[in-house]
Design a protein around this motif. Structure first.
Motif, PDB file in Angstrom:
ATOM      1  N   LYS A 398      57.951  49.992  46.516  1.00  0.00           N
ATOM      2  CA  LYS A 398      57.666  48.557  46.438  1.00  0.00           C
ATOM      3  C   LYS A 398      58.733  47.717  47.152  1.00  0.00           C
ATOM      4  N   HIS A 399      60.009  48.058  46.982  1.00  0.00           N
ATOM      5  CA  HIS A 399      61.107  47.290  47.566  1.00  0.00           C
ATOM      6  C   HIS A 399      62.044  48.203  48.359  1.00  0.00           C
ATOM      7  N   VAL A 400      62.473  47.741  49.518  1.00  0.00           N
ATOM      8  CA  VAL A 400      63.474  48.447  50.309  1.00  0.00           C
ATOM      9  C   VAL A 400      64.639  47.503  50.581  1.00  0.00           C
ATOM     10  N   ILE A 401      65.844  47.966  50.282  1.00  0.00           N
ATOM     11  CA  ILE A 401      67.069  47.246  50.618  1.00  0.00           C
ATOM     12  C   ILE A 401      67.765  48.037  51.717  1.00  0.00           C
ATOM     13  N   ILE A 402      68.109  47.369  52.810  1.00  0.00           N
ATOM     14  CA  ILE A 402      68.787  48.038  53.921  1.00  0.00           C
ATOM     15  C   ILE A 402      70.243  47.583  53.954  1.00  0.00           C
ATOM     16  N   PRO A 433      52.281  41.517  51.863  1.00  0.00           N
ATOM     17  CA  PRO A 433      51.383  41.375  50.703  1.00  0.00           C
ATOM     18  C   PRO A 433      50.134  42.250  50.815  1.00  0.00           C
ATOM     19  N   GLY A 434      49.505  42.446  49.658  1.00  0.00           N
ATOM     20  CA  GLY A 434      48.193  43.090  49.611  1.00  0.00           C
ATOM     21  C   GLY A 434      48.186  44.569  49.913  1.00  0.00           C
ATOM     22  N   VAL A 435      49.253  45.277  49.508  1.00  0.00           N
ATOM     23  CA  VAL A 435      49.356  46.709  49.807  1.00  0.00           C
ATOM     24  C   VAL A 435      49.260  47.513  48.514  1.00  0.00           C
ATOM     25  N   ARG A 436      48.582  48.643  48.569  1.00  0.00           N
ATOM     26  CA  ARG A 436      48.436  49.517  47.402  1.00  0.00           C
ATOM     27  C   ARG A 436      49.796  50.091  47.016  1.00  0.00           C
ATOM     28  N   CYS A 437      50.102  50.080  45.717  1.00  0.00           N
ATOM     29  CA  CYS A 437      51.389  50.609  45.242  1.00  0.00           C
ATOM     30  C   CYS A 437      51.141  51.586  44.102  1.00  0.00           C
ATOM     31  N   LEU A 440      51.062  51.615  37.387  1.00  0.00           N
ATOM     32  CA  LEU A 440      51.832  51.444  36.153  1.00  0.00           C
ATOM     33  C   LEU A 440      52.796  50.263  36.204  1.00  0.00           C
ATOM     34  N   ASP A 441      52.866  49.546  37.325  1.00  0.00           N
ATOM     35  CA  ASP A 441      53.669  48.334  37.405  1.00  0.00           C
ATOM     36  C   ASP A 441      52.875  47.196  36.772  1.00  0.00           C
ATOM     37  N   PRO A 442      53.312  46.653  35.624  1.00  0.00           N
ATOM     38  CA  PRO A 442      52.507  45.639  34.930  1.00  0.00           C
ATOM     39  C   PRO A 442      52.413  44.312  35.675  1.00  0.00           C
ATOM     40  N   SER A 443      53.257  44.104  36.694  1.00  0.00           N
ATOM     41  CA  SER A 443      53.174  42.853  37.456  1.00  0.00           C
ATOM     42  C   SER A 443      52.118  42.916  38.551  1.00  0.00           C
ATOM     43  N   GLN A 444      51.547  44.068  38.766  1.00  0.00           N
ATOM     44  CA  GLN A 444      50.573  44.249  39.843  1.00  0.00           C
ATOM     45  C   GLN A 444      49.147  44.100  39.310  1.00  0.00           C
ATOM     46  N   THR A 445      48.849  42.918  38.776  1.00  0.00           N
ATOM     47  CA  THR A 445      47.516  42.654  38.249  1.00  0.00           C
ATOM     48  C   THR A 445      47.095  41.235  38.622  1.00  0.00           C
ATOM     49  N   PRO A 446      45.806  40.972  38.727  1.00  0.00           N
ATOM     50  CA  PRO A 446      45.328  39.610  38.994  1.00  0.00           C
ATOM     51  C   PRO A 446      45.791  38.614  37.935  1.00  0.00           C
ATOM     52  N   ALA A 447      45.997  39.058  36.701  1.00  0.00           N
ATOM     53  CA  ALA A 447      46.463  38.170  35.643  1.00  0.00           C
ATOM     54  C   ALA A 447      47.875  37.661  35.924  1.00  0.00           C
ATOM     55  N   TYR A 448      48.670  38.464  36.622  1.00  0.00           N
ATOM     56  CA  TYR A 448      50.035  38.067  36.948  1.00  0.00           C
ATOM     57  C   TYR A 448      50.041  37.022  38.060  1.00  0.00           C
ATOM     58  N   ILE A 457      47.647  46.606  43.377  1.00  0.00           N
ATOM     59  CA  ILE A 457      47.938  45.965  44.654  1.00  0.00           C
ATOM     60  C   ILE A 457      49.244  45.188  44.512  1.00  0.00           C
ATOM     61  N   SER A 458      50.130  45.268  45.506  1.00  0.00           N
ATOM     62  CA  SER A 458      51.443  44.659  45.372  1.00  0.00           C
ATOM     63  C   SER A 458      51.864  43.974  46.660  1.00  0.00           C
ATOM     64  N   CYS A 459      52.874  43.126  46.553  1.00  0.00           N
ATOM     65  CA  CYS A 459      53.566  42.588  47.718  1.00  0.00           C
ATOM     66  C   CYS A 459      54.833  43.413  47.908  1.00  0.00           C
ATOM     67  N   LYS A 460      54.877  44.188  48.955  1.00  0.00           N
ATOM     68  CA  LYS A 460      56.061  44.984  49.245  1.00  0.00           C
ATOM     69  C   LYS A 460      57.066  44.106  49.989  1.00  0.00           C
TER      70      LYS A 460
END
Length: 495
Positions: A398-402, A433-437, A440-448, A457-460
């Motif tokens: 989901k997240h990359v730090i360089i 945005p809009g990428v499959r992740c 089990l991430d509870p923030s990845q829902t339309p309710a969020y 679906i997540s924003c990477k």
């Protein structure tokens, strides 16, 4: 301190190795209830990871007196420290990703030995025998008092494609539902799910073995995912490469499948076609078990069912378990993730990616720190290309730090220092945005957020904390005199 005397080939030799290293294993003879209490204890001893605080990194723990299971012991936290994984796989902790990458590129296929040589079949219990009850035979714990039931969390699930004959090993959450039934949870895309769907399409059961308590190299290798290990790639061959010796399998006694020959326990069974079961049918809590993001996963309304045919085990077996959100999951999932990223980026831009850490706070799946070296002006921008490749190497990231080569990717304070002194949010953040992740991430829902189309679906995001190449000379860290600290503090440095 030498740790080369004991060769690790199974769980018992791994335990014997840890006994020779201070601070890596503790034992207790105090009676423990496997229902919630065992995990409650280890939360304080060494769970770490995304477990609710207070928790800490600590030794593995052996429980010698498990309520209701006189002949069995339970070990937890075997892989809950990166240092300990390095000891068990005989490499430095910061080189584990490189070891796994090399193993994936040089696999050694498993071999099959005769039944009379398989220690996993020293004791045999058939499901059609009077009194058979898997819940009494295997001391599977519940992590919390809300769990749907006792879970097998470190079972090496082994099955084969009915059309091609290809076999694979993966780890799934398995809930004991009755004396001879277990539910099996599949994250979409796992290889065994493909095998199960093929068998079910033809109305046939899928034979499956679950081996518990095995060589740690098998447990780590089993967590690779596509594209590094595509469909048809048997991850047991990675463990073989790590040990430079083929993993030994044995034919099961009641099903047409293999199991790991030196496992502590083996469950033989079949995934029954077109049968589903509610995961929390025995508790009605609505909860499954704690998962790697640190939250308890919701119970699934319909899960495939395994009908157990037999349980075999070694004499005086050791049950191995894991707390879902613990550092143990971070290492099992994260180290193969690191290897996959290293492999893909090295192919595209050799020598630029120095190291990768699948960070603990992401459970080994959601966050990766990339240590990237810019050597010339044309390298500017390649660091972000490396991040994009990381997302391709592991789809659940989901997240990359360089960070630059002078930042330690394994030191969170050092990474946060880079974030605070080498990063500007409006120019160094890349949103995808809009990428499959991962579901089990509870923030990845339309309710969020209404911007999220469906669950999973997540924003990477890429956080580019590297210095622009033309400014590198202005961002040099303070230089200290090189000295030998062991002269002044031998108790700290002469170990």
């Amino acid at each position: 301190m030498s740790t080369t005397k004991i060769k690790v080939t199974d769980l018992r030799s791994a335990v014997e190795l840890l006994k020779t290293i201070p601070g890596q294993l503790i034992e207790t003879n105090e009676q423990v209830n496997p229902h919630a209490e065992l995990s409650g204890v280890y939360r304080h001893v060494g769970a770490g990871g995304t477990v609710k605080r207070p928790t800490q990194s600590g030794p593995a723990m052996m429980f010698n007196n498990v309520k209701g299971h006189e002949e069995a012991r339970v070990i937890i936290g075997l892989l809950a420290s990166r240092e300990r994984v390095g000891l068990l796989l005989d490499t430095k902790p910061e080189r584990l990703g490189f070891l796994l990458n090399d193993a994936a590129n040089n696999p050694i296929a498993p071999v099959t030995i005769s039944n009379d040589k398989a220690r996993a079949q020293e004791v045999v219990h058939y499901a059609d025998e009077p009194g058979f009850d898997i819940r009494k035979l295997i001391p599977a714990p519940t992590n919390t008092e809300e769990d749907a039931g006792p879970y097998i969390t470190m079972g090496m699930c082994y099955a084969s494609d009915s059309e091609t004959g290809d076999s694979d090993v993966t780890i799934h959450r398995l809930c004991l539902q009755s004396k001879d039934e277990m539910s099996m949870y599949f994250v979409p895309g796992r290889h065994l799910e493909v095998f199960r769907e093929k068998a079910e399409k033809h109305g046939k059961p899928l034979p499956i073995s679950i081996s518990i308590g095995v060589d740690p190299a098998i447990e780590i290798g089993a967590c690779f995912e596509p594209p590094t290990t595509p469909l048809g790639f048997n991850e047991l061959s990675i463990a073989g490469a790590i040990r430079k010796e083929a993993v030994e399998l044995v034919s099961c006694l009641t099903i047409d499948e293999k199991a790991i020959a030196n496992a502590e326990y083996v469950i033989e069974g079949e995934l029954i076609p077109n049968v589903r079961v509610r995961e929390d049918q025995n508790t009605n809590t609505g909860k499954a078990m704690p998962e790697f993001p640190g939250y308890t996963g919701p119970a699934v309304a319909e899960l495939p069912l395994i009908k157990v045919k037999a349980v075999t085990h070694r004499k005086n077996p050791i049950m191995q378990t894991v707390i879902g959100p613990s550092e143990e999951h971070v290492n099992m999932a994260g180290i193969p993730t690191e290897a996959s990223i290293l492999q893909m980026v090295e192919k595209a831009m050799p020598g630029k990616l120095l190291n990768v850490y699948a960070h603990s706070s992401g459970g080994g799946k959601y966050m990766a720190v990339l240590q990237f070296k810019k050597s010339q002006p044309s390298d500017e921008g390649r660091q972000r290309q490396a991040a994009l490749l990381a997302f391709s190497a592991f789809s659940e990231l989901k997240h990359v730090i360089i960070v630059d080569e002078d930042v330690d990717p394994f030191d969170s304070n050092d990474v946060m220092w880079a974030l605070n002194t080498r990063y500007q949010g409006d120019v160094d953040t890349v949103f995808i945005p809009g990428v499959r992740c991962h579901p089990l991430d509870p923030s990845q829902t339309p309710a969020y957020s209404p911007s999220i189309q469906e669950k999973g679906i997540s924003c990477k995001v890429i956080f580019d904390c590297t210095v622009p190449f033309h400014l590198k000379g202005e961002f040099k860290r303070a230089e200290f005199k090189e000295v030998d600290p062991s002269r002044f503090a031998p108790e700290l440095f002469n170990k």
